[in-house]
Design a protein around this motif. Structure first.
Motif, mmCIF file in Angstrom:
data_model
loop_
_atom_site.group_PDB
_atom_site.id
_atom_site.type_symbol
_atom_site.label_atom_id
_atom_site.label_comp_id
_atom_site.label_asym_id
_atom_site.label_seq_id
_atom_site.Cartn_x
_atom_site.Cartn_y
_atom_site.Cartn_z
ATOM 1 N N VAL A 142 0.843 -1.198 0.000
ATOM 2 C CA VAL A 142 0.000 0.000 0.000
ATOM 3 C C VAL A 142 0.882 1.254 0.000
ATOM 4 C CG1 VAL A 142 -1.605 1.356 1.409
ATOM 5 C CG2 VAL A 142 -2.017 -1.088 1.053
ATOM 6 N N GLU A 143 1.953 1.239 0.798
ATOM 7 C CA GLU A 143 2.857 2.391 0.828
ATOM 8 C C GLU A 143 3.509 2.618 -0.533
ATOM 9 O OE1 GLU A 143 5.624 2.018 4.017
ATOM 10 O OE2 GLU A 143 4.171 2.650 5.531
ATOM 11 N N ALA A 144 3.832 1.527 -1.234
ATOM 12 C CA ALA A 144 4.412 1.670 -2.574
ATOM 13 C C ALA A 144 3.409 2.290 -3.539
ATOM 14 C CB ALA A 144 4.859 0.301 -3.093
ATOM 15 N N MET A 145 2.142 1.877 -3.449
ATOM 16 C CA MET A 145 1.109 2.443 -4.307
ATOM 17 C C MET A 145 0.975 3.941 -4.076
ATOM 18 S SD MET A 145 -1.664 -0.613 -3.744
ATOM 19 C CE MET A 145 -3.009 0.144 -4.671
ATOM 20 N N ILE A 146 0.949 4.328 -2.804
ATOM 21 C CA ILE A 146 0.790 5.740 -2.475
ATOM 22 C C ILE A 146 2.032 6.531 -2.885
ATOM 23 C CG2 ILE A 146 0.587 7.347 -0.534
ATOM 24 C CD1 ILE A 146 -1.237 5.309 0.821
ATOM 25 N N ASN A 147 3.206 5.920 -2.759
ATOM 26 C CA ASN A 147 4.450 6.585 -3.149
ATOM 27 C C ASN A 147 4.449 6.938 -4.634
ATOM 28 O OD1 ASN A 147 7.359 7.278 -2.426
ATOM 29 N ND2 ASN A 147 7.664 5.857 -4.121
ATOM 30 N N TYR A 148 4.084 5.981 -5.471
ATOM 31 C CA TYR A 148 4.045 6.239 -6.912
ATOM 32 C C TYR A 148 2.896 7.182 -7.278
ATOM 33 C CZ TYR A 148 7.599 3.441 -9.309
ATOM 34 O OH TYR A 148 8.774 2.967 -9.834
ATOM 35 N N ALA A 149 1.786 7.074 -6.552
ATOM 36 C CA ALA A 149 0.634 7.935 -6.853
ATOM 37 C C ALA A 149 0.958 9.403 -6.628
ATOM 38 C CB ALA A 149 -0.558 7.535 -5.989
ATOM 39 N N GLY A 150 1.993 9.677 -5.817
ATOM 40 C CA GLY A 150 2.392 11.058 -5.570
ATOM 41 C C GLY A 150 2.808 11.803 -6.822
ATOM 42 N N VAL A 195 3.537 6.547 -18.434
ATOM 43 C CA VAL A 195 2.126 6.489 -18.040
ATOM 44 C C VAL A 195 1.723 5.061 -17.687
ATOM 45 C CG1 VAL A 195 -0.243 6.820 -18.832
ATOM 46 C CG2 VAL A 195 1.505 8.526 -19.397
ATOM 47 N N VAL A 196 2.132 4.110 -18.526
ATOM 48 C CA VAL A 196 1.820 2.700 -18.255
ATOM 49 C C VAL A 196 2.425 2.260 -16.925
ATOM 50 C CG1 VAL A 196 2.171 0.323 -19.057
ATOM 51 C CG2 VAL A 196 1.612 2.119 -20.702
ATOM 52 N N LEU A 197 3.645 2.707 -16.660
ATOM 53 C CA LEU A 197 4.325 2.300 -15.431
ATOM 54 C C LEU A 197 3.679 2.913 -14.194
ATOM 55 C CD1 LEU A 197 8.028 2.456 -16.657
ATOM 56 C CD2 LEU A 197 6.666 0.423 -16.156
ATOM 57 N N TYR A 198 3.188 4.120 -14.302
ATOM 58 C CA TYR A 198 2.482 4.707 -13.156
ATOM 59 C C TYR A 198 1.189 3.947 -12.873
ATOM 60 C CZ TYR A 198 5.567 8.733 -12.649
ATOM 61 O OH TYR A 198 6.655 9.544 -12.398
ATOM 62 N N VAL A 199 0.527 3.476 -13.914
ATOM 63 C CA VAL A 199 -0.660 2.640 -13.715
ATOM 64 C C VAL A 199 -0.262 1.309 -13.090
ATOM 65 C CG1 VAL A 199 -2.541 1.412 -14.860
ATOM 66 C CG2 VAL A 199 -1.930 3.733 -15.595
ATOM 67 N N ASP A 200 0.832 0.728 -13.595
ATOM 68 C CA ASP A 200 1.302 -0.545 -13.055
ATOM 69 C C ASP A 200 1.701 -0.415 -11.591
ATOM 70 O OD1 ASP A 200 2.252 -3.389 -13.550
ATOM 71 O OD2 ASP A 200 4.065 -2.455 -12.764
ATOM 72 N N ALA A 201 2.144 0.773 -11.200
ATOM 73 C CA ALA A 201 2.529 0.992 -9.806
ATOM 74 C C ALA A 201 1.338 0.885 -8.869
ATOM 75 C CB ALA A 201 3.189 2.363 -9.654
ATOM 76 N N ILE A 202 0.152 0.893 -9.416
ATOM 77 C CA ILE A 202 -1.052 0.636 -8.625
ATOM 78 C C ILE A 202 -1.415 -0.850 -8.713
ATOM 79 C CG2 ILE A 202 -3.473 1.226 -8.293
ATOM 80 C CD1 ILE A 202 -1.486 3.527 -7.767
ATOM 81 N N VAL A 203 -1.373 -1.413 -9.914
ATOM 82 C CA VAL A 203 -1.829 -2.783 -10.127
ATOM 83 C C VAL A 203 -0.894 -3.809 -9.482
ATOM 84 C CG1 VAL A 203 -2.343 -4.546 -11.864
ATOM 85 C CG2 VAL A 203 -2.997 -2.155 -12.262
ATOM 86 N N SER A 204 0.418 -3.696 -9.706
ATOM 87 C CA SER A 204 1.354 -4.706 -9.205
ATOM 88 C C SER A 204 1.379 -4.788 -7.679
ATOM 89 C CB SER A 204 2.766 -4.436 -9.744
ATOM 90 O OG SER A 204 2.840 -4.749 -11.111
ATOM 91 N N PRO A 205 1.577 -3.678 -6.964
ATOM 92 C CA PRO A 205 1.534 -3.778 -5.506
ATOM 93 C C PRO A 205 0.174 -4.237 -4.987
ATOM 94 C CG PRO A 205 2.589 -1.742 -6.173
ATOM 95 C CD PRO A 205 1.964 -2.328 -7.401
ATOM 96 N N ALA A 206 -0.894 -3.825 -5.671
ATOM 97 C CA ALA A 206 -2.232 -4.228 -5.215
ATOM 98 C C ALA A 206 -2.399 -5.743 -5.293
ATOM 99 C CB ALA A 206 -3.307 -3.536 -6.052
ATOM 100 N N GLY A 207 -1.903 -6.355 -6.380
ATOM 101 C CA GLY A 207 -2.003 -7.799 -6.505
ATOM 102 C C GLY A 207 -1.244 -8.523 -5.417
ATOM 103 N N THR A 208 -0.046 -8.037 -5.100
ATOM 104 C CA THR A 208 0.751 -8.657 -4.040
ATOM 105 C C THR A 208 0.104 -8.450 -2.677
ATOM 106 O OG1 THR A 208 2.760 -8.312 -5.324
ATOM 107 C CG2 THR A 208 3.028 -8.724 -2.972
ATOM 108 N N GLY A 209 -0.376 -7.234 -2.414
ATOM 109 C CA GLY A 209 -1.050 -6.987 -1.143
ATOM 110 C C GLY A 209 -2.274 -7.856 -0.973
ATOM 111 N N LEU A 210 -2.981 -8.092 -2.073
ATOM 112 C CA LEU A 210 -4.180 -8.928 -2.041
ATOM 113 C C LEU A 210 -3.848 -10.348 -1.604
ATOM 114 C CD1 LEU A 210 -7.230 -9.202 -2.811
ATOM 115 C CD2 LEU A 210 -6.446 -9.849 -5.102
ATOM 116 N N ILE A 211 -2.825 -10.948 -2.199
ATOM 117 C CA ILE A 211 -2.512 -12.337 -1.901
ATOM 118 C C ILE A 211 -1.881 -12.480 -0.522
ATOM 119 C CG2 ILE A 211 -0.199 -12.480 -2.904
ATOM 120 C CD1 ILE A 211 -3.057 -15.062 -3.250
ATOM 121 N N TYR A 212 -1.141 -11.463 -0.062
ATOM 122 C CA TYR A 212 -0.566 -11.554 1.282
ATOM 123 C C TYR A 212 -1.623 -11.353 2.362
ATOM 124 C CZ TYR A 212 4.369 -12.372 0.506
ATOM 125 O OH TYR A 212 5.564 -12.962 0.196
ATOM 126 N N THR A 213 -2.678 -10.635 2.054
ATOM 127 C CA THR A 213 -3.809 -10.573 2.983
ATOM 128 C C THR A 213 -4.407 -11.966 3.143
ATOM 129 O OG1 THR A 213 -4.285 -8.294 2.309
ATOM 130 C CG2 THR A 213 -6.038 -9.485 3.441
#
Length: 545
Positions: free
Chosen positions: A118-126, A306-324
């Motif tokens: 989640v912190e990585a997602m917010i970091n890139y979203a900045g 642009v694609v990488l900024y979008v991926d910065a949301i998708v990739s960490p989200a997928g990992t956070g999902l499975i670790y939950t």
């Protein structure tokens, strides 16, 4: 001997427990989806800053280390296809004290991964102006950022409540994206912006062997490669786990190691000369807080950024999902072993351990408070994860010694060599993370004992059927191991006093680890007691209490 029938997967009709609905692809994608998360977005930069182009050696060492540990887990995962498996192997071989300890290590690392994603997602979203106020300049969350983080954690939990089949399908879709984007990045940057001179013009190994070794633990390399155990944590929900777990574990590690190594090569080769004026330790370019997206922008590939900024949301989200998911399954397994209240075993109509999910949300939210950023938390998670992994080689050695004829769907060749070697490597990775991280990990271990120890004693005093036997004799090596790592780290070269010189410290760790390994294997539970433990655990997993 434990019969093969006792180790056969339970069905929903027999147990009413966790549903066995996940096949090989779902298990492998759970692991690959965990391996390719925020690590690929941030670790290439942090690692090359620590070691220069010689970081490629760091990735090689890290990959070998993870492969060794994965091989050991592949045999154990096939033998014991139970939920939260990595938290339970030491319990089978060494009894209650070791089981409780390694169970806590497993839960600790799993519970802290979702918050870091989640912190990585917010970091890139900045990068976007509307999200820039979510973080302070030092990377800590603002009040609004904390609220966003809580919402993201809630989304992870909500998806998990839909059931393991929906989870597997959701994660599989996200994982296809997570693999495609790094591969596209590798291809595009290698084809358009690649300068071979970057590997030598500013020195191949400007920070020497110490930089190469410290990068493995402290700069995100091992953290990036972690995740293969997610296939094992879902063993209790696999359709054919004895066949699929070894394949999923080894396949996911191979995919992750190849992708990360190629990414590092391309990141070094695509670096503009202007960014290296002050050497690798002081790389600077616009947008460096999002290393890959910033690099794409600097070299004129705005569309890729642009694609990488979008991926910065998708990739960490997928990992956070499975670790939950993993956190709730580990707490489920700990409860099965009698280290946590039976409330963690309660399942909803979808077969989901609902209380474990709720607690993963609560603990995840609390993690946002003490840890300032992705970069600070990564070393801690790496050490906690590898400490969890270190229990598997010990259990492997004990099982090979005590129960050599037990059915093994996958039998590791040269296991008597690979198991002690993997334990040495795991201990080295913990040591390389540095004294500050080891010290903080020691505090977390004490907290775990304070939380789990009293309940284990209480369950034993009340005569609960699954109350663990506190086998002090079989775990006599454990305090020596934990204290020994701390002492060598304190006196060593990686953040310690430096009293133990370079290379001598590594030799000392190797000798120390081998001594602990053979000590542990020698004092493991007797064969008959291990068999009874396995039978009792499998019966419990099939619905009995």
């Amino acid at each position: 001997m434990a019969s093969t029938e006792l180790l056969s997967p339970p069905t929903e009709s027999r147990s009413g427990g966790l549903r066995r609905e996940v096949g090989l692809i779902g298990l492998m994608w759970a692991a690959v989806g965990s391996i390719i998360g925020s690590g690929w977005l941030l670790s290439s930069h942090d690692a090359v800053v620590a070691a220069g182009p010689a970081v490629l050696i760091s990735w090689g060492i890290g990959a070998v280390a993870i492969i060794l540990l994965a091989l050991v887990h592949a045999e154990l995962g096939g033998m014991f296809p139970v939920a939260g498996g990595t938290a339970r192997y030491p319990h089978y071989a060494f009894g209650g004290i070791a089981g409780m300890s390694f169970g806590w290590f497993a839960w600790l690392q799993a519970a802290t991964v979702a918050p870091i994603e989640v912190e990585a997602m917010i970091n890139y979203a900045g990068h976007w102006s509307w999200a820039a106020h979510w973080q302070h300049a030092n990377g800590t969350l603002t009040t609004s950022g904390l609220l966003v983080a809580v919402v993201l954690m809630a989304v992870f939990v909500a998806v998990n409540f839909l059931g393991v089949r929906v989870l597997a399908n959701t994660n599989s879709a996200a994982t296809w994206w997570k693999i495609a984007i790094p591969l596209m990045t590798i291809f595009v940057l290698a084809a358009t912006n690649f300068n071979p001179g970057n590997f030598s013009d500013h020195g191949f190994a400007p920070y020497g062997a110490k930089g190469v070794l410290s990068a493995i633990s402290a700069s995100g390399i091992i953290f990036a490669l972690l995740g293969f155990e997610q296939a094992i944590q879902l063993s209790g929900e696999g359709r054919n786990p004895k066949r699929d777990i070894p394949r999923a574990v080894l396949g996911s590690v191979a995919i992750g190691a190849i992708v990360y190594t190629l990414l590092q090569v391309v990141y070094i080769g695509a670096m503009p000369g202007s960014a290296l004026l002050h050497g690798w330790a002081n790389i600077t370019y616009a947008g460096i807080q999002g290393p890959w997206a910033g690099l794409a922008t600097v070299v004129g590939l705005g569309w890729l950024a642009v694609v990488l900024y979008v991926d910065a949301i998708v990739s960490p989200a997928g990992t956070g999902l499975i670790y939950t998911t993993s956190t709730s399954r580990i707490s489920y397994g700990l409860s099965r072993n009698g280290y946590a209240p039976s409330l963690f075993e309660r399942l909803d109509r979808q077969g989901v351990p609902w209380f474990g999910l709720v607690m993963s949300f609560v603990i995840g939210v609390l993690c946002f408070l003490p840890f300032p950023s992705w970069h600070k938390l990564v070393g801690f998670i790496t050490s906690a994860s590898v400490l969890m992994y270190a229990g598997a080689p010990l259990a492997f050695g004990a099982m090979r010694n005590r129960l050599p004829d037990l059915e093994r769907p996958y039998r590791l060749p040269a296991g008597k060599v690979i198991a002690p070697l993997s334990f040495v490597v795991a201990t080295l990775i913990i040591y390389w993370s540095g004294w500050e991280t080891v010290w903080n990990l020691g505090i977390a271990i004490l907290v775990g004992y304070a939380l789990m120890g009293p309940y284990a004693v209480y369950a034993r005093s009340r005569g609960y059927a699954n109350a663990p036997t506190l086998d002090w004799k079989a775990a006599q090596w454990l305090p020596a191991y934990l204290l020994g790592i701390g002492l060598i780290s304190w006196q060593g070269q990686f953040g310690g006093t430096g009293n133990i010189h370079m290379w001598w410290d590594i030799a000392l760790i190797a000798v120390f680890s081998l001594g602990i390994y053979y000590w542990a294997v020698t004092v493991a539970l007797p064969s008959e007691q291990i068999e009874r433990t396995i039978e009792e655990v499998v019966v419990v997993d099939e619905g009995g209490h």
